[in-house]
Design an enzyme around this catalytic site. Structure first.
Site, PDB file in Angstrom:
ATOM      1  N   GLU A  99     -14.736  -5.180 -19.792  1.00  0.00           N
ATOM      2  CA  GLU A  99     -13.771  -6.231 -20.127  1.00  0.00           C
ATOM      3  C   GLU A  99     -13.634  -7.219 -18.967  1.00  0.00           C
ATOM      4  O   GLU A  99     -12.616  -7.281 -18.289  1.00  0.00           O
ATOM      5  CB  GLU A  99     -12.429  -5.584 -20.505  1.00  0.00           C
ATOM      6  N   ARG A 154     -17.753   1.394 -20.312  1.00  0.00           N
ATOM      7  CA  ARG A 154     -16.285   1.346 -20.404  1.00  0.00           C
ATOM      8  C   ARG A 154     -15.579   2.232 -19.381  1.00  0.00           C
ATOM      9  O   ARG A 154     -14.571   1.844 -18.789  1.00  0.00           O
ATOM     10  CB  ARG A 154     -15.873   1.782 -21.818  1.00  0.00           C
TER      11      ARG A 154
END
Length: 346
Positions: A99, A154
């Site tokens: 992200e 992630r």
């Protein structure tokens, strides 16, 4: 939309746009730091050192520990040094490695806090009355790995003794309803909760720091992507928090402020009903230790680019998010009436 819709025809090309030669050349060829491109961990940490060196009157940089792979966990404290026990707000970014817009926002916030101190009366008041603790990359190992090896990584990078799969979801590893609904006990899953709560040194370091200073922290914000949402507790259950009125009002003000920039609409509400149920999240944990305003932002977009948000959208995304964060911070300076019987932490 259906399963056969193709959003991005050449995914590799989009990835290379952000990590490749063009981007690197643009980052390094200019004498000033470019806040409108994504930066590697090394670049972000060098930038932190530079900001600390050039603005000693309002910036203080320190490490709260080291990661699994031995990298320092740096935090910037920003605020006017007026009194020792000021109220504080915590903002972390880069909990999930892929992200990238998160760390970009944390850097943007620091830039704006420093640069607009002179001419922005709202920011000046916030800096005078609050200390902001900014952690641009919480999951340093994972973030580094997302640059070098797997753009869509992630988790953290800790090793598991039984399985070859590495890493733990750093937002399922907190000591609040740990490893219950919305988290996985299997080490190969993306939402793996870890072998025990705070098993990850990165999570443990932040938890230790916040626990030690919890009386001063009035707000906790974690920046994620993507979904265009502003979430507050609870994540782990369908129930209303005791100070719902105050938090709901703060969220509403924040999304209204965000909307005022470019007309981007954010949904807001309890994480369990607005997004999904998840246990062991940092936001629920922060709220449980008594930080009354705990939020998680899910920044742009809603799925077209997903984790590959183009660099051209860094500026508008960060500009609108800054308005929301400033609205939350401004609200902290006002008293919101809470029933002390139901919220004894105050």
């Amino acid at each position: 939309l259906n399963d056969k819709d193709v959003f991005i025809s050449n995914l590799q090309k989009e990835i290379e746009k952000q990590t490749g030669y063009r981007s690197a050349r643009r980052r390094r060829s200019e004498s000033h730091y470019d806040y409108e491109v994504y930066h590697s961990l090394e670049e972000i940490q060098s930038w932190m050192l530079e900001v600390n060196r050039t603005h000693p009157e309002i910036v203080d940089m320190f490490s709260i520990g080291t990661s699994y792979e031995g990298r320092p966990l740096y935090v910037l404290q920003i605020g006017k040094r007026s009194r020792p026990q000021k109220k504080a707000m915590w903002i972390d970014c880069g909990v999930h490695a892929r992200e990238w817009i998160g760390p970009a926002f944390c850097q943007w916030f620091v830039k704006e806090a420093i640069n607009s101190y002179q001419h922005d009366s709202v920011m000046r008041r916030l800096m005078n009355q609050l200390n902001f603790y900014i952690m641009p990359v919480l999951n340093v190992d994972g973030y580094h790995y997302s640059w070098t090896t797997d753009r869509f990584w992630r988790k953290t990078r800790s090793k598991n003794h039984k399985y070859h799969c590495r890493g733990v979801d750093a937002n399922r590893n907190w000591k609040v309803k740990w490893c219950e609904e919305g988290a996985s006990s299997h080490p190969c899953d993306d939402t793996y909760c870890g072998p025990f709560p705070e098993s990850e040194p990165e999570v443990r370091a932040v938890a230790k720091f916040l626990r030690k200073n919890k009386k001063r922290f009035k707000a906790y914000i974690s920046i994620h992507a993507y979904a265009q949402m502003l979430l507050y507790p609870y994540s782990y259950k369908y129930a209303m928090i005791p100070n719902f009125g105050c938090v709901e009002s703060a969220a509403q003000n924040a999304v209204t402020a965000l909307y005022s920039a470019y007309g981007v609409r954010y949904r807001y509400g309890p994480a369990s009903t607005t997004l999904y149920v998840s246990s062991g999240s940092s936001m629920d944990w922060a709220y449980r230790i008594g930080i009354q305003y705990a939020f998680a932002f899910e920044l742009r977009d809603t799925g077209y680019y997903g984790f590959l948000l183009p660099e051209a959208l860094i500026n508008p995304t960060c500009t609108e998010t800054l308005r929301a964060v400033k609205a939350i911070a401004t609200g902290l300076l006002k008293k919101c009436q809470v029933n002390r019987d139901v919220f004894p932490y105050i």
